[in-house]
Design a protein around this motif. Structure first.
Motif, PDB file in Angstrom:
ATOM      1  N   ILE A  54      48.864 -60.192 -62.546  1.00  0.00           N
ATOM      2  CA  ILE A  54      50.237 -60.096 -63.079  1.00  0.00           C
ATOM      3  C   ILE A  54      50.326 -59.222 -64.330  1.00  0.00           C
ATOM      4  CG2 ILE A  54      52.028 -61.448 -64.262  1.00  0.00           C
ATOM      5  CD1 ILE A  54      51.762 -63.535 -62.169  1.00  0.00           C
ATOM      6  N   ASP A  55      49.302 -59.276 -65.185  1.00  0.00           N
ATOM      7  CA  ASP A  55      49.358 -58.510 -66.436  1.00  0.00           C
ATOM      8  C   ASP A  55      48.836 -57.082 -66.295  1.00  0.00           C
ATOM      9  OD1 ASP A  55      50.450 -60.683 -67.729  1.00  0.00           O
ATOM     10  OD2 ASP A  55      48.470 -61.547 -68.158  1.00  0.00           O
ATOM     11  N   LYS A  56      48.392 -56.710 -65.114  1.00  0.00           N
ATOM     12  CA  LYS A  56      47.825 -55.358 -64.945  1.00  0.00           C
ATOM     13  C   LYS A  56      48.953 -54.336 -64.787  1.00  0.00           C
ATOM     14  CE  LYS A  56      43.475 -57.061 -63.805  1.00  0.00           C
ATOM     15  NZ  LYS A  56      43.054 -57.630 -62.529  1.00  0.00           N
ATOM     16  N   ASN A  57      48.661 -53.076 -65.156  1.00  0.00           N
ATOM     17  CA  ASN A  57      49.726 -52.060 -65.093  1.00  0.00           C
ATOM     18  C   ASN A  57      50.163 -51.733 -63.672  1.00  0.00           C
ATOM     19  OD1 ASN A  57      47.409 -50.783 -64.436  1.00  0.00           O
ATOM     20  ND2 ASN A  57      47.468 -49.253 -66.071  1.00  0.00           N
ATOM     21  N   PHE A  58      49.322 -52.034 -62.675  1.00  0.00           N
ATOM     22  CA  PHE A  58      49.702 -51.740 -61.291  1.00  0.00           C
ATOM     23  C   PHE A  58      50.488 -52.878 -60.643  1.00  0.00           C
ATOM     24  CE2 PHE A  58      45.333 -53.466 -61.004  1.00  0.00           C
ATOM     25  CZ  PHE A  58      45.509 -54.479 -60.067  1.00  0.00           C
ATOM     26  N   TYR A  59      50.708 -54.003 -61.371  1.00  0.00           N
ATOM     27  CA  TYR A  59      51.311 -55.170 -60.709  1.00  0.00           C
ATOM     28  C   TYR A  59      52.734 -54.902 -60.193  1.00  0.00           C
ATOM     29  CZ  TYR A  59      53.127 -59.467 -59.172  1.00  0.00           C
ATOM     30  OH  TYR A  59      53.709 -60.405 -58.348  1.00  0.00           O
ATOM     31  N   LYS A  60      53.548 -54.194 -60.982  1.00  0.00           N
ATOM     32  CA  LYS A  60      54.943 -53.966 -60.571  1.00  0.00           C
ATOM     33  C   LYS A  60      55.001 -53.262 -59.206  1.00  0.00           C
ATOM     34  CE  LYS A  60      59.253 -51.949 -62.354  1.00  0.00           C
ATOM     35  NZ  LYS A  60      59.411 -50.843 -61.405  1.00  0.00           N
ATOM     36  N   GLY A  61      54.232 -52.207 -59.072  1.00  0.00           N
ATOM     37  CA  GLY A  61      54.188 -51.466 -57.801  1.00  0.00           C
ATOM     38  C   GLY A  61      53.616 -52.320 -56.683  1.00  0.00           C
ATOM     39  N   LEU A  62      52.622 -53.134 -57.026  1.00  0.00           N
ATOM     40  CA  LEU A  62      51.986 -54.001 -56.028  1.00  0.00           C
ATOM     41  C   LEU A  62      52.985 -55.032 -55.504  1.00  0.00           C
ATOM     42  CD1 LEU A  62      49.484 -55.064 -54.543  1.00  0.00           C
ATOM     43  CD2 LEU A  62      48.854 -56.317 -56.626  1.00  0.00           C
ATOM     44  N   GLU A  63      53.768 -55.622 -56.428  1.00  0.00           N
ATOM     45  CA  GLU A  63      54.762 -56.624 -56.012  1.00  0.00           C
ATOM     46  C   GLU A  63      55.840 -55.988 -55.133  1.00  0.00           C
ATOM     47  OE1 GLU A  63      56.410 -59.920 -58.663  1.00  0.00           O
ATOM     48  OE2 GLU A  63      58.153 -58.620 -58.447  1.00  0.00           O
ATOM     49  N   GLU A  64      56.335 -54.810 -55.561  1.00  0.00           N
ATOM     50  CA  GLU A  64      57.356 -54.118 -54.745  1.00  0.00           C
ATOM     51  C   GLU A  64      56.838 -53.878 -53.331  1.00  0.00           C
ATOM     52  OE1 GLU A  64      59.395 -51.637 -58.422  1.00  0.00           O
ATOM     53  OE2 GLU A  64      58.433 -50.501 -56.812  1.00  0.00           O
ATOM     54  N   PHE A  65      55.579 -53.503 -53.256  1.00  0.00           N
ATOM     55  CA  PHE A  65      54.964 -53.197 -51.959  1.00  0.00           C
ATOM     56  C   PHE A  65      54.798 -54.453 -51.097  1.00  0.00           C
ATOM     57  CE2 PHE A  65      50.548 -52.485 -50.009  1.00  0.00           C
ATOM     58  CZ  PHE A  65      51.060 -51.979 -48.816  1.00  0.00           C
ATOM     59  N   ILE A  66      54.271 -55.513 -51.668  1.00  0.00           N
ATOM     60  CA  ILE A  66      53.897 -56.675 -50.848  1.00  0.00           C
ATOM     61  C   ILE A  66      55.131 -57.448 -50.359  1.00  0.00           C
ATOM     62  CG2 ILE A  66      53.549 -58.460 -52.645  1.00  0.00           C
ATOM     63  CD1 ILE A  66      51.069 -57.669 -49.780  1.00  0.00           C
ATOM     64  N   VAL A  67      56.278 -57.308 -51.083  1.00  0.00           N
ATOM     65  CA  VAL A  67      57.507 -57.984 -50.625  1.00  0.00           C
ATOM     66  C   VAL A  67      58.379 -57.056 -49.763  1.00  0.00           C
ATOM     67  CG1 VAL A  67      57.533 -59.434 -52.699  1.00  0.00           C
ATOM     68  CG2 VAL A  67      59.034 -57.425 -52.601  1.00  0.00           C
ATOM     69  N   SER A  68      57.930 -55.830 -49.533  1.00  0.00           N
ATOM     70  CA  SER A  68      58.794 -54.819 -48.892  1.00  0.00           C
ATOM     71  C   SER A  68      58.968 -55.022 -47.391  1.00  0.00           C
ATOM     72  CB  SER A  68      58.245 -53.409 -49.149  1.00  0.00           C
ATOM     73  OG  SER A  68      57.007 -53.233 -48.481  1.00  0.00           O
ATOM     74  N   GLY A  69      58.158 -55.849 -46.786  1.00  0.00           N
ATOM     75  CA  GLY A  69      58.264 -56.104 -45.346  1.00  0.00           C
ATOM     76  C   GLY A  69      57.338 -57.242 -44.978  1.00  0.00           C
TER      77      GLY A  69
END
Ligand code: CDP
Ligand code: MG
Length: 159
Positions: A54-69
């Motif tokens: 959650i605190d890593k800089n890549f988390y935002k992109g990772l969350e967008e990706f994993i909830v995208s479908g």
């Protein structure tokens, strides 16, 4: 040791229609699918699954990706299943993943490409990293009655 581990076919793998190709690799190695479902998760669930990131800089992109479908979630069982599955999965950065692994055969994105765009490394699959993660992740994604015990061909060679 017989272990269970969590595998996800991430939204990119589902959208590309290679779920069967991925499941085949686990079955081919002799591992057993003991739980299987198609799920669309939300941001809260992503934060539970990826709590360590959650605190890593890549988390935002990772969350967008994993909830995208939708993702295909499965519990894979076998001797040293966690290590076996990670080996089949390949390195996190697709560009560095060896040919013959799922990530190496089906994806090619690099960290630098993903970071420049603020997107996740889209690398087809998730697999639990170690025994503690596997235990947590299997329990997060599957209830006890969604995991099934059965004999498959080849089990006799494990005895
Ligand atoms: O999935 P794996 O266990 O191999 O890697 P991780 O370090 O636990 O990271 C989880 C996921 O976050 C990765 O599979 C990538 O999709 C993403 N990630 C990323 O987009 N950029 C990074 N620098 C590291 C991870
Ligand atoms: Mg990980």
């Amino acid at each position: 040791m017989i272990q269970q581990t969590l595998v996800l076919v991430k939204p990119d793998g589902v959208a590309r229609g290679i779920v069967g190709e991925i499941i085949k690799r686990f079955e081919q190695r002799g591992l057993k699918i003991v739980g299987l479902k198609l799920v669309k998760i939300d941001e809260d669930f992503s934060k539970k699954h990826y709590a360590a990131h959650i605190d890593k800089n890549f988390y935002k992109g990772l969350e967008e990706f994993i909830v995208s479908g939708p993702v295909v979630a499965m519990v894979v069982e076998g001797v040293d299943a966690i290590e076996n599955v990670r080996k089949l999965t390949g390195a996190t950065e697709s560009k560095s993943a060896l040919l013959g692994t799922i990530r190496g055969d089906y994806s090619h994105i690099s960290y630098s490409h993903a970071d420049e765009r603020g997107i996740s490394v889209k690398n087809i699959v998730h697999a639990s990293g170690d025994a503690a993660d596997a235990e947590k992740e299997v329990a997060l994604w599957f209830s006890v009655d969604e995991i099934h015990s059965y004999k498959r061909a080849g089990d006799e060679h494990l005895l």
